[in-house]
Design a protein around this motif. Structure first.
Motif, PDB file in Angstrom:
ATOM      1  N   ASP A   1      -0.637  -0.440 -11.495  1.00  0.00           N
ATOM      2  CA  ASP A   1      -0.688   0.455 -10.332  1.00  0.00           C
ATOM      3  C   ASP A   1      -0.340  -0.260  -9.033  1.00  0.00           C
ATOM      4  OD1 ASP A   1      -1.102   3.069  -9.298  1.00  0.00           O
ATOM      5  OD2 ASP A   1      -3.061   2.444  -8.527  1.00  0.00           O
ATOM      6  N   ASN A   2       0.403  -1.338  -9.109  1.00  0.00           N
ATOM      7  CA  ASN A   2       0.785  -2.056  -7.889  1.00  0.00           C
ATOM      8  C   ASN A   2       1.557  -1.163  -6.922  1.00  0.00           C
ATOM      9  OD1 ASN A   2      -0.455  -4.284  -8.864  1.00  0.00           O
ATOM     10  ND2 ASN A   2       1.353  -5.602  -8.934  1.00  0.00           N
ATOM     11  N   ALA A   3       2.392  -0.281  -7.485  1.00  0.00           N
ATOM     12  CA  ALA A   3       3.181   0.620  -6.639  1.00  0.00           C
ATOM     13  C   ALA A   3       2.419   1.902  -6.309  1.00  0.00           C
ATOM     14  CB  ALA A   3       4.490   0.969  -7.336  1.00  0.00           C
TER      15      ALA A   3
ATOM     16  N   LYS B   1      -5.181   9.523 -10.748  1.00  0.00           N
ATOM     17  CA  LYS B   1      -6.529   8.981 -10.962  1.00  0.00           C
ATOM     18  C   LYS B   1      -7.618  10.031 -10.714  1.00  0.00           C
ATOM     19  CE  LYS B   1      -7.718   7.197  -6.372  1.00  0.00           C
ATOM     20  NZ  LYS B   1      -8.210   6.024  -5.625  1.00  0.00           N
ATOM     21  N   ASP B   2      -7.315  11.053  -9.909  1.00  0.00           N
ATOM     22  CA  ASP B   2      -8.295  12.095  -9.614  1.00  0.00           C
ATOM     23  C   ASP B   2      -8.433  13.102 -10.748  1.00  0.00           C
ATOM     24  OD1 ASP B   2      -8.665  10.913  -7.177  1.00  0.00           O
ATOM     25  OD2 ASP B   2      -7.355  12.294  -6.088  1.00  0.00           O
ATOM     26  N   ASN B   3      -7.532  13.036 -11.732  1.00  0.00           N
ATOM     27  CA  ASN B   3      -7.522  14.026 -12.810  1.00  0.00           C
ATOM     28  C   ASN B   3      -7.847  13.415 -14.166  1.00  0.00           C
ATOM     29  OD1 ASN B   3      -6.677  16.002 -10.952  1.00  0.00           O
ATOM     30  ND2 ASN B   3      -4.537  15.420 -11.228  1.00  0.00           N
ATOM     31  N   LEU B   4      -8.624  12.329 -14.157  1.00  0.00           N
ATOM     32  CA  LEU B   4      -8.959  11.650 -15.402  1.00  0.00           C
ATOM     33  C   LEU B   4     -10.442  11.744 -15.750  1.00  0.00           C
ATOM     34  CD1 LEU B   4      -6.768   8.418 -15.061  1.00  0.00           C
ATOM     35  CD2 LEU B   4      -6.371  10.375 -16.561  1.00  0.00           C
ATOM     36  N   SER B   5     -11.127  12.712 -15.196  1.00  0.00           N
ATOM     37  CA  SER B   5     -12.554  12.879 -15.475  1.00  0.00           C
ATOM     38  C   SER B   5     -12.763  13.568 -16.822  1.00  0.00           C
ATOM     39  CB  SER B   5     -13.218  13.700 -14.371  1.00  0.00           C
ATOM     40  OG  SER B   5     -12.749  15.037 -14.393  1.00  0.00           O
ATOM     41  N   ILE B   6     -13.966  13.425 -17.361  1.00  0.00           N
ATOM     42  CA  ILE B   6     -14.323  14.092 -18.614  1.00  0.00           C
ATOM     43  C   ILE B   6     -14.289  15.610 -18.429  1.00  0.00           C
ATOM     44  CG2 ILE B   6     -16.131  14.424 -20.340  1.00  0.00           C
ATOM     45  CD1 ILE B   6     -14.703  11.720 -20.451  1.00  0.00           C
ATOM     46  N   GLU B   7     -14.668  16.073 -17.248  1.00  0.00           N
ATOM     47  CA  GLU B   7     -14.637  17.507 -16.966  1.00  0.00           C
ATOM     48  C   GLU B   7     -13.220  18.057 -17.101  1.00  0.00           C
ATOM     49  OE1 GLU B   7     -15.544  20.612 -13.265  1.00  0.00           O
ATOM     50  OE2 GLU B   7     -15.810  18.451 -13.012  1.00  0.00           O
ATOM     51  N   VAL B   8     -12.252  17.348 -16.553  1.00  0.00           N
ATOM     52  CA  VAL B   8     -10.858  17.784 -16.644  1.00  0.00           C
ATOM     53  C   VAL B   8     -10.373  17.700 -18.087  1.00  0.00           C
ATOM     54  CG1 VAL B   8      -8.494  17.258 -15.945  1.00  0.00           C
ATOM     55  CG2 VAL B   8     -10.335  17.165 -14.264  1.00  0.00           C
ATOM     56  N   LEU B   9     -10.764  16.644 -18.794  1.00  0.00           N
ATOM     57  CA  LEU B   9     -10.369  16.498 -20.191  1.00  0.00           C
ATOM     58  C   LEU B   9     -10.873  17.662 -21.038  1.00  0.00           C
ATOM     59  CD1 LEU B   9      -9.222  14.907 -22.600  1.00  0.00           C
ATOM     60  CD2 LEU B   9     -11.368  13.616 -22.668  1.00  0.00           C
TER      61      LEU B   9
ATOM     62  N   TYR C   1      -0.214   5.776  -9.717  1.00  0.00           N
ATOM     63  CA  TYR C   1      -1.386   6.461 -10.256  1.00  0.00           C
ATOM     64  C   TYR C   1      -2.418   6.802  -9.182  1.00  0.00           C
ATOM     65  CZ  TYR C   1       0.267   5.141 -14.911  1.00  0.00           C
ATOM     66  OH  TYR C   1       1.025   5.009 -16.058  1.00  0.00           O
ATOM     67  N   SER C   2      -2.489   5.998  -8.156  1.00  0.00           N
ATOM     68  CA  SER C   2      -3.568   6.183  -7.186  1.00  0.00           C
ATOM     69  C   SER C   2      -3.133   6.810  -5.861  1.00  0.00           C
ATOM     70  CB  SER C   2      -4.228   4.831  -6.890  1.00  0.00           C
ATOM     71  OG  SER C   2      -3.269   3.907  -6.379  1.00  0.00           O
ATOM     72  N   ASN C   3      -1.841   6.789  -5.569  1.00  0.00           N
ATOM     73  CA  ASN C   3      -1.381   7.362  -4.295  1.00  0.00           C
ATOM     74  C   ASN C   3       0.068   7.831  -4.420  1.00  0.00           C
ATOM     75  OD1 ASN C   3      -1.360   8.163  -1.618  1.00  0.00           O
ATOM     76  ND2 ASN C   3      -0.880   6.115  -0.847  1.00  0.00           N
ATOM     77  N   SER C   4       0.320   8.644  -5.420  1.00  0.00           N
ATOM     78  CA  SER C   4       1.694   9.066  -5.715  1.00  0.00           C
ATOM     79  C   SER C   4       2.275   9.993  -4.652  1.00  0.00           C
ATOM     80  CB  SER C   4       1.757   9.763  -7.078  1.00  0.00           C
ATOM     81  OG  SER C   4       0.813  10.821  -7.142  1.00  0.00           O
ATOM     82  N   TYR C   5       1.420  10.641  -3.837  1.00  0.00           N
ATOM     83  CA  TYR C   5       1.923  11.557  -2.812  1.00  0.00           C
ATOM     84  C   TYR C   5       2.870  10.868  -1.830  1.00  0.00           C
ATOM     85  CZ  TYR C   5      -1.314  15.345  -4.040  1.00  0.00           C
ATOM     86  OH  TYR C   5      -1.986  16.354  -4.677  1.00  0.00           O
TER      87      TYR C   5
ATOM     88  N   ASP D   1      -2.517   6.907 -19.161  1.00  0.00           N
ATOM     89  CA  ASP D   1      -2.805   7.015 -17.731  1.00  0.00           C
ATOM     90  C   ASP D   1      -3.901   6.032 -17.316  1.00  0.00           C
ATOM     91  OD1 ASP D   1      -0.924   8.955 -17.217  1.00  0.00           O
ATOM     92  OD2 ASP D   1      -2.308  10.631 -17.444  1.00  0.00           O
ATOM     93  N   TYR D   2      -4.926   5.916 -18.137  1.00  0.00           N
ATOM     94  CA  TYR D   2      -6.033   5.025 -17.794  1.00  0.00           C
ATOM     95  C   TYR D   2      -5.571   3.570 -17.801  1.00  0.00           C
ATOM     96  CZ  TYR D   2     -10.850   3.384 -17.541  1.00  0.00           C
ATOM     97  OH  TYR D   2     -12.020   2.777 -17.138  1.00  0.00           O
ATOM     98  N   MET D   3      -4.800   3.176 -18.818  1.00  0.00           N
ATOM     99  CA  MET D   3      -4.284   1.805 -18.870  1.00  0.00           C
ATOM    100  C   MET D   3      -3.317   1.550 -17.723  1.00  0.00           C
ATOM    101  SD  MET D   3      -3.717   0.851 -22.893  1.00  0.00           S
ATOM    102  CE  MET D   3      -2.606   2.234 -23.204  1.00  0.00           C
ATOM    103  N   GLY D   4      -2.485   2.539 -17.416  1.00  0.00           N
ATOM    104  CA  GLY D   4      -1.543   2.383 -16.311  1.00  0.00           C
ATOM    105  C   GLY D   4      -2.256   2.200 -14.984  1.00  0.00           C
ATOM    106  N   LEU D   5      -3.338   2.979 -14.787  1.00  0.00           N
ATOM    107  CA  LEU D   5      -4.113   2.865 -13.557  1.00  0.00           C
ATOM    108  C   LEU D   5      -4.740   1.482 -13.425  1.00  0.00           C
ATOM    109  CD1 LEU D   5      -5.437   4.159 -11.050  1.00  0.00           C
ATOM    110  CD2 LEU D   5      -7.272   4.968 -12.566  1.00  0.00           C
ATOM    111  N   LEU D   6      -5.236   0.937 -14.539  1.00  0.00           N
ATOM    112  CA  LEU D   6      -5.900  -0.360 -14.511  1.00  0.00           C
ATOM    113  C   LEU D   6      -4.920  -1.527 -14.395  1.00  0.00           C
ATOM    114  CD1 LEU D   6      -8.685   0.076 -17.234  1.00  0.00           C
ATOM    115  CD2 LEU D   6      -8.935   0.188 -14.747  1.00  0.00           C
TER     116      LEU D   6
END
Length: 387
Positions: A118-120, A139-147, A123-127, A110-115
């Motif tokens: 993510d042209n489409a 991208k909103d669910n990749l924090s250490i807290e969520v992990l 990862y950042s605006n899938s809605y 997910d992190y590599m895909g976001l970086l």
């Protein structure tokens, strides 16, 4: 357990895992049926059978309740159990030997895909795509807290699922069912301080866990009931009749989804009613197969496919999003495509790649489950819980 019944369970496991994968791939690669122009009967049939991902999870819950819940209870009832720690060692090994690597690899993808891909904005605006396969902003669910929350099975309790990996919700449900179940068993079969401590922990968890998790445990408990119904002398329909009823239940479940989305009630979750009904019919089917003595043709293949169904379920989603995002950006393959030979071919290629990926992942994780069990037992932590 009869060879025929074991064969049915293996087929149920791998088919359910495959249905989850094709469900997610279809929702991302192909356009929604409502957006398909002039959809014919074959197209509608294809969309129906590739839309059974949620129903497949219900099948998983029932099978888990049978294989874990019922067989554990039977061991304790017969005095053959080796204690709570032995149970926890097996459950922890079964879940976490795949889960921890899946979290790490999924986070990395997910992190590599976001970086990089993510042209489409998958990862950042899938809605913006209004697809079931991406019902969260990755991208909103990749924090250490969520992990860390996911690591301790708190997804859908107090944190979201990690990154794109939506299927992790059901794993948290299942994990807490394992814990609640062994606490119930300890209350029944243990005495003294261990019984009281188990009761106290059970009360705390019942108060702390979301109502939705506790409600859906009734579907898991259907698996427990299935085991004892299958062994009883109560009348049962023939396997073929009960399978036909199960197919009807699948159709009803799929066709009623829109209806239940519109129903509001303060008494009980309408989606639970649908899922419980499907689980009940599937339970009857399993019970009707419980006395089958002969395995199905290709039993060795069914066993092998079932052997990596858990890994496939756990790792396919982040890999799918990464694959589609990278293919779209590098090869202009697109997604949410109108049905065509090219689109169907792309869909099939994605499914095959993900299945191979799941199998390879299982070779370094799931295949070594019992090695981890032996390691945990050799450490001997938690023997205070022994009978």
């Amino acid at each position: 357990m009869n060879k025929g019944f074991s064969s049915v369970l293996n087929i149920s496991r791998w088919v359910a895992a495959l249905l989850v994968v094709v469900h997610h791939v279809r929702h991302l690669v192909l356009a929604d049926l409502n957006d398909v122009a002039n959809a014919g009967l074959l197209t509608k049939a294809f969309y129906f059978w590739t839309g059974l991902g949620h129903e497949a999870v219900v099948v998983f819950f029932v099978v888990s309740g049978l294989l874990v819940g019922a067989l554990t209870l039977e061991k304790w009832r017969l005095g053959k159990a080796n204690g709570v720690f032995d149970y926890l060692a097996h459950r922890f090994s079964r879940i976490y030997i795949v889960f921890i690597p899946a979290l790490a690899v999924g986070y990395g993808l997910d992190y590599m895909g976001l970086l990089a891909f993510d042209n489409a904005q998958l990862y950042s605006n899938s809605y913006q795509y209004h697809t079931i396969s991406l019902d969260t902003i990755i991208k909103d669910n990749l924090s250490i807290e969520v992990l860390l929350g996911n690591l301790f099975m708190l997804q859908k309790v107090c944190v979201s699922v990690l990154g794109s990996n939506g299927p992790l919700w059901s794993l948290a449900f299942e994990w807490w069912y394992y814990i609640l179940w062994i606490l119930c068993i300890a209350i029944i079969f243990m005495r003294g301080i261990r019984q009281w401590l188990s009761a106290a922990l059970l009360i705390v968890l019942l108060a702390a866990l979301p109502w939705e998790i506790l409600l859906w445990m009734n579907i898991w408990l259907l698996g427990v009931a299935t085991y004892y119904y299958g062994r009883s002398n109560w009348p049962k329909p023939s396997p073929w009749l009960s399978f036909g009823l199960f197919v009807v239940a699948l159709v009803v479940s799929r066709q009623s989804t829109h209806y239940f989305n519109q129903v509001n009630t303060v008494f009980i979750n309408p989606h639970f009613i649908r899922d419980f009904g499907l689980g009940l019919v599937f339970s009857v089917f399993l019970a009707s197969c419980s006395q089958l003595s002969q395995p199905f043709r290709g039993d060795a293949l069914h066993t092998k496919l079932a052997g990596f169904s858990y890994s496939l379920y756990l790792v396919h989603f982040p890999a799918m999003v990464f694959l589609v995002a990278a293919s779209h950006q590098l090869l202009n393959s697109g997604f949410l495509l109108q049905p065509s030979f090219k689109a169907y071919s792309y869909f099939m290629l994605c499914v095959v790649v993900l299945c191979v990926y799941g199998y390879l992942f299982s070779l370094v994780t799931e295949k070594h489950t019992f090695k981890l069990v032996k390691l945990l037992k050799s450490i001997g932590v938690g023997r205070v819980w022994q009978v």
